[in-house]
Design a protein around this motif. Structure first.
Motif, mmCIF file in Angstrom:
data_model
loop_
_atom_site.group_PDB
_atom_site.id
_atom_site.type_symbol
_atom_site.label_atom_id
_atom_site.label_comp_id
_atom_site.label_asym_id
_atom_site.label_seq_id
_atom_site.Cartn_x
_atom_site.Cartn_y
_atom_site.Cartn_z
ATOM 1 N N ILE A 548 23.016 71.698 -11.800
ATOM 2 C CA ILE A 548 21.573 71.963 -11.732
ATOM 3 C C ILE A 548 21.339 73.382 -11.214
ATOM 4 C CG2 ILE A 548 19.411 71.332 -10.580
ATOM 5 C CD1 ILE A 548 20.400 68.422 -10.608
ATOM 6 N N TYR A 549 22.084 73.759 -10.177
ATOM 7 C CA TYR A 549 21.945 75.114 -9.625
ATOM 8 C C TYR A 549 22.426 76.182 -10.612
ATOM 9 C CZ TYR A 549 20.559 73.566 -4.976
ATOM 10 O OH TYR A 549 19.868 73.029 -3.924
ATOM 11 N N GLU A 550 23.431 75.844 -11.410
ATOM 12 C CA GLU A 550 23.894 76.799 -12.433
ATOM 13 C C GLU A 550 22.758 77.119 -13.399
ATOM 14 O OE1 GLU A 550 27.297 75.165 -14.359
ATOM 15 O OE2 GLU A 550 28.645 75.500 -12.668
ATOM 16 N N ARG A 551 21.984 76.083 -13.756
ATOM 17 C CA ARG A 551 20.839 76.306 -14.646
ATOM 18 C C ARG A 551 19.772 77.153 -13.955
ATOM 19 N NH1 ARG A 551 16.935 77.669 -16.190
ATOM 20 N NH2 ARG A 551 15.496 76.875 -17.752
ATOM 21 N N GLU A 552 19.538 76.911 -12.660
ATOM 22 C CA GLU A 552 18.537 77.677 -11.914
ATOM 23 C C GLU A 552 18.915 79.155 -11.813
ATOM 24 O OE1 GLU A 552 15.554 76.693 -10.612
ATOM 25 O OE2 GLU A 552 15.857 74.721 -11.510
ATOM 26 N N GLU A 553 20.220 79.435 -11.755
ATOM 27 C CA GLU A 553 20.671 80.823 -11.644
ATOM 28 C C GLU A 553 20.344 81.615 -12.904
ATOM 29 O OE1 GLU A 553 24.786 80.916 -10.627
ATOM 30 O OE2 GLU A 553 24.494 79.918 -8.692
ATOM 31 N N ILE A 554 20.364 80.955 -14.049
ATOM 32 C CA ILE A 554 20.030 81.652 -15.305
ATOM 33 C C ILE A 554 18.561 82.022 -15.315
ATOM 34 C CG2 ILE A 554 19.880 81.417 -17.813
ATOM 35 C CD1 ILE A 554 22.286 79.546 -17.676
ATOM 36 N N ALA A 555 17.693 81.086 -14.970
ATOM 37 C CA ALA A 555 16.245 81.335 -14.880
ATOM 38 C C ALA A 555 15.639 80.161 -14.119
ATOM 39 C CB ALA A 555 15.620 81.450 -16.266
ATOM 40 N N PRO A 556 14.861 80.433 -13.078
ATOM 41 C CA PRO A 556 14.251 79.335 -12.311
ATOM 42 C C PRO A 556 13.405 78.441 -13.207
ATOM 43 C CG PRO A 556 13.967 81.440 -11.171
ATOM 44 C CD PRO A 556 14.503 81.760 -12.539
ATOM 45 N N THR A 557 13.424 77.148 -12.913
ATOM 46 C CA THR A 557 12.699 76.182 -13.746
ATOM 47 C C THR A 557 11.298 75.891 -13.222
ATOM 48 O OG1 THR A 557 13.742 74.365 -12.532
ATOM 49 C CG2 THR A 557 14.802 75.067 -14.586
ATOM 50 N N ALA A 558 10.822 76.704 -12.280
ATOM 51 C CA ALA A 558 9.428 76.610 -11.847
ATOM 52 C C ALA A 558 8.585 77.384 -12.849
ATOM 53 C CB ALA A 558 9.269 77.189 -10.445
ATOM 54 N N TYR A 559 7.649 76.692 -13.497
ATOM 55 C CA TYR A 559 6.915 77.289 -14.607
ATOM 56 C C TYR A 559 5.502 77.727 -14.243
ATOM 57 C CZ TYR A 559 10.677 75.589 -17.557
ATOM 58 O OH TYR A 559 11.903 75.372 -18.123
ATOM 59 N N GLY A 560 5.114 77.636 -12.979
ATOM 60 C CA GLY A 560 3.728 77.868 -12.611
ATOM 61 C C GLY A 560 2.981 76.552 -12.616
ATOM 62 N N LEU A 562 2.288 74.755 -10.267
ATOM 63 C CA LEU A 562 2.869 73.877 -9.242
ATOM 64 C C LEU A 562 3.954 72.939 -9.768
ATOM 65 C CD1 LEU A 562 -0.391 72.865 -7.308
ATOM 66 C CD2 LEU A 562 1.269 74.597 -6.652
ATOM 67 N N ILE A 563 4.494 73.193 -10.966
ATOM 68 C CA ILE A 563 5.469 72.264 -11.558
ATOM 69 C C ILE A 563 6.820 72.929 -11.754
ATOM 70 C CG2 ILE A 563 4.691 72.785 -13.904
ATOM 71 C CD1 ILE A 563 5.377 69.887 -14.654
ATOM 72 N N ALA A 564 7.884 72.171 -11.481
ATOM 73 C CA ALA A 564 9.257 72.605 -11.778
ATOM 74 C C ALA A 564 9.952 71.483 -12.536
ATOM 75 C CB ALA A 564 10.024 72.933 -10.493
ATOM 76 N N ILE A 565 10.772 71.863 -13.532
ATOM 77 C CA ILE A 565 11.498 70.869 -14.327
ATOM 78 C C ILE A 565 12.991 71.235 -14.303
ATOM 79 C CG2 ILE A 565 11.642 69.667 -16.546
ATOM 80 C CD1 ILE A 565 8.839 70.625 -17.174
ATOM 81 N N PRO A 566 13.665 70.969 -13.192
ATOM 82 C CA PRO A 566 15.095 71.289 -13.108
ATOM 83 C C PRO A 566 15.928 70.336 -13.953
ATOM 84 C CG PRO A 566 14.403 70.091 -11.154
ATOM 85 C CD PRO A 566 13.164 70.348 -11.956
ATOM 86 N N HIS A 567 17.128 70.741 -14.277
ATOM 87 C CA HIS A 567 18.052 69.886 -15.014
ATOM 88 C C HIS A 567 19.423 70.545 -15.031
ATOM 89 C CE1 HIS A 567 17.558 72.724 -18.378
ATOM 90 N NE2 HIS A 567 16.278 72.688 -18.070
ATOM 91 N N PRO A 568 20.488 69.765 -15.273
ATOM 92 C CA PRO A 568 21.826 70.363 -15.347
ATOM 93 C C PRO A 568 21.916 71.336 -16.517
ATOM 94 C CG PRO A 568 21.937 67.969 -15.186
ATOM 95 C CD PRO A 568 20.509 68.310 -15.463
ATOM 96 N N ILE A 569 22.832 72.269 -16.423
ATOM 97 C CA ILE A 569 22.960 73.290 -17.464
ATOM 98 C C ILE A 569 23.406 72.680 -18.785
ATOM 99 C CG2 ILE A 569 25.352 73.906 -16.930
ATOM 100 C CD1 ILE A 569 24.408 76.873 -17.324
ATOM 101 N N THR A 570 24.114 71.541 -18.732
ATOM 102 C CA THR A 570 24.471 70.789 -19.942
ATOM 103 C C THR A 570 24.226 69.304 -19.678
ATOM 104 O OG1 THR A 570 26.781 70.672 -19.192
ATOM 105 C CG2 THR A 570 26.213 72.438 -20.741
ATOM 106 N N ALA A 571 24.006 68.526 -20.745
ATOM 107 C CA ALA A 571 23.731 67.090 -20.611
ATOM 108 C C ALA A 571 24.899 66.384 -19.927
ATOM 109 C CB ALA A 571 23.466 66.484 -21.980
ATOM 110 N N GLN A 572 24.585 65.467 -18.974
ATOM 111 C CA GLN A 572 25.639 64.869 -18.154
ATOM 112 C C GLN A 572 25.575 63.350 -18.026
ATOM 113 O OE1 GLN A 572 28.208 66.645 -16.479
ATOM 114 N NE2 GLN A 572 27.493 68.266 -17.838
#
Length: 647
Positions: A548-560, A562-572
């Motif tokens: 999940i953090y690997e995906r955040e490092e590429i680009a934060p998943t906070a979209y404005g 007040l919402i964030a949609i985090p997820h693993p960098i690949t399906a798990q």
């Protein structure tokens, strides 16, 4: 107008519906009362410049503009004259940007004590800010060298230093006019405005004469970099390129154009540019040139595309289809558009050239599905080229993918239905023409039939049946029961099926994985909590949180909003489901405030069409009012009903 008022105005401008004071308070991290006071003061100023903020009890605030020309003039002036001192007092981000500029422009070491006095902040504050400054500079391979009794200085490759200068020392937002940043350029580069105007004319003339097509932002970048080169040469700094790179660049047409531009700049500035500087300007032309034709055949495409680009484009499209099943693998316009984009992008990656995307936040906010697809494309490029792809580039790639997604929606064929009626042909035709009137081209009525002729319906060409009589038989297509005279309720049932309403998405929202009004304080706490809750019922890989953090490092998943949609960098996971958490108070998530977190878990190697789930998430991202309602929900039923009411 202070920076908080500017943020309020920007939110109102960006929204097509009223915004509540609670939402603005969350965004600004102040109380609702402070927001009301700010709006009162802002309204007083707007009233004299062609606009006003309307307040509706129970609904919120909205911006009304009655004199567009007056308001735009006011907007340009106000947004471009916020004092640095005010920005420093109001925003940690502004302090960090200020420090980055100071280090990039400083010829000598800077002492922390001097910076504290200059910025009116404490030493502990500046030391905290420096951690963020170092991260920003590290993206360009620049580090802060510490020298006892002297202070800190930005050290790095001259090319990278210039790219960083171009990125961080100018306000080139869409709200800032060209005149504003040209004025900045004159001051920072220590050049006469008349000289800079002449350089601008040279660039424009050379681009036209040599039929090089550049985007406006690319021309601005080139112009700014030439001025920076002038300043750095005067200070005794020069870029250096290894011989192999230099020889390769000089063979390009763009090098000859750069040669003409630089020779003219030498006469204007009365300073000698070394050959490496010409090559450096050529890199900009190589990195931004575009081919305008996109209506060519794949055979013609091969003539302008190297084999490497064809292969990479195909790999990207294959990866998108394998991971997201968007149904755009064979979209010809996407194949061509993405390929043409990658052609100049190769040069940017090769020479470490940064690209700025002024639309990035809008892309992330309005096209989250396309941006996620862009992340997958970026991963493919990183693997193929052994380079790091930042989110600015991902944003541009997402534009091509987003266009393909929209094309697919437009080109989707109508759903085919059969009408079954027991009241005679007249009532069947009544249903048929009502459907045509309501749904138009979205539905094709294949025919009408009586109940006893059910077996004659061509089920292989039929998507669903509309029936005014009960059908107890098990048919291979869905049956929608309606009245012989269609009511509004009947129309709504058919509408839900045709639009594939979000009802079926609720299977991804499980009651035991919905956590409301949690008192969690940080992004780390939220992610750790959600992963821990999932692991109680689902087997997860040991490195799930890490991915999940690997995906955040590429680009934060906070979209404005007040919402964030985090997820693993690949399906798990073995299933696709959402884990949702709302918070008592917003938290910091990269550079955004977040109060609604949706952890997206996608099944490994799934062939399932998740388009509608992504669309639902997209609607959430794009709807501040909905998020405000969802964070107030106290239980699962309230949550689901709130979602249903919005669709």
């Amino acid at each position: 107008m202070n920076s908080r008022a500017i943020k309020i105005l920007r939110e109102l401008l960006a929204s097509d519906q009223p915004i509540t004071s609670d939402y603005l308070a969350h965004i600004l991290d102040v109380t609702s009362r402070t927001v009301r006071d700010d709006i009162k003061a802002l309204n007083h100023s707007l009233h004299m410049h062609g606009a006003k903020i309307k307040s509706t009890r129970g609904t919120g605030y909205e911006l009304l503009i009655n004199d567009d020309q007056n308001f735009r003039h006011y907007l340009n002036q106000s947004l471009n004259h916020v004092s640095q001192e005010q920005a420093l007092l109001d925003s940690p981000d502004a302090r960090i940007r200020y420090l980055v500029k100071r280090f990039l422009l400083a010829e000598r070491y800077l002492k922390l004590d001097d910076l504290c006095d200059e910025m009116h902040i404490s030493k502990s504050t500046i030391q905290s800010d420096l951690r963020s400054v170092k991260k920003m500079l590290e993206k360009h391979d620049i580090y802060l060298d510490k020298k006892p009794n002297y202070g800190l200085k930005a050290i790095g490759n001259e090319v990278k230093l210039r790219f960083a200068m171009s990125e961080y020392i100018f306000d080139r937002s869409e709200t800032g006019s060209k005149t504003i940043w040209r004025d900045q350029l004159s001051t920072i580069a220590d050049a006469d405005k008349e000289q800079l105007d002449k350089v601008w004319s040279v660039i424009i003339n050379q681009i036209k004469e040599n039929h090089i097509s550049l985007a406006d932002i690319a021309i601005n970048n080139l112009y700014i970099h030439i001025a920076i080169a002038y300043k750095r040469i005067k200070s005794g700094h020069q870029v250096s390129l290894i011989n192999q790179e230099f020889d390769e660049i000089t063979k390009q047409k763009e090098y000859r154009v750069a040669h003409h531009i630089v020779r003219a700049a030498e006469e204007i500035f009365m300073v000698k540019f070394p050959p490496e500087e010409i090559a450096y300007i050529a890199i900009h032309l190589l990195g931004t040139k575009m081919v305008s034709q996109t209506n060519m055949s794949e055979a013609e495409l091969e003539n302008i595309m190297e084999k490497q680009i064809q292969i990479m484009t195909t790999k990207i499209l294959d990866a998108l289809e394998a991971k997201m099943h968007l149904g755009i693998r064979h979209d010809k316009e996407l194949l061509i558009g993405l390929g043409l984009h990658l052609k100049p992008a190769i040069n940017r990656y090769k020479y470490g050239m940064n690209v700025r995307n002024p639309m990035l936040q809008d892309i992330k906010l309005n096209y989250p599905l396309a941006f996620e697809a862009g992340i997958i494309a970026g991963i493919v490029l990183e693997q193929e080229m052994d380079v790091s792809i930042d989110e600015n580039e991902i944003g541009y790639i997402a534009l091509h993918i987003g266009a393909a997604i929209e094309r697919k929606k437009m080109q989707s064929s109508p759903m085919c239905c059969y009408i079954v009626c027991a009241s005679g042909l007249g009532s069947a035709h009544l249903i048929k023409y009502k459907l045509k009137a309501v749904f138009g081209s979205r539905i094709e009525v294949m025919g009408t039939t009586e109940y006893y002729k059910l077996k004659q319906i061509p089920f292989d060409k039929t998507d669903f049946i509309v029936s005014s009589v009960p059908i107890n038989e098990d048919l291979p297509v869905p049956v929608i029961d309606v009245n012989a005279i269609l009511s509004d309720k009947d129309i709504a049932k058919i509408e839900a099926f045709v639009e594939e309403d979000i009802d079926h998405v609720f299977e991804y929202i499980q009651e035991d994985l919905l956590f409301l009004n949690k008192d969690l304080q940080t992004q780390d706490e939220v992610l750790a909590f959600l992963v821990d809750q999932i692991s109680k019922t689902t087997k997860l890989p040991d490195d799930y949180l890490k991915r999940i953090y690997e995906r955040e490092e590429i680009a934060p998943t906070a979209y404005g909003n007040l919402i964030a949609i985090p997820h693993p960098i690949t399906a798990q996971t073995n299933d696709t489901f959402l884990t949702i958490c709302t918070l008592k108070k917003p938290i910091d998530w990269a550079d955004k405030r977040v109060q609604f977190v949706c952890l997206l878990n996608v099944e490994k190697d799934s062939k399932e069409d998740l388009q509608h789930m992504y669309e639902m998430l997209g609607k959430m991202v794009d709807n501040p009012s909905l998020i405000q309602q969802l964070v107030q929900c106290k239980n699962y039923r309230d949550f689901i009903n709130t979602l249903l009411a919005q669709n």
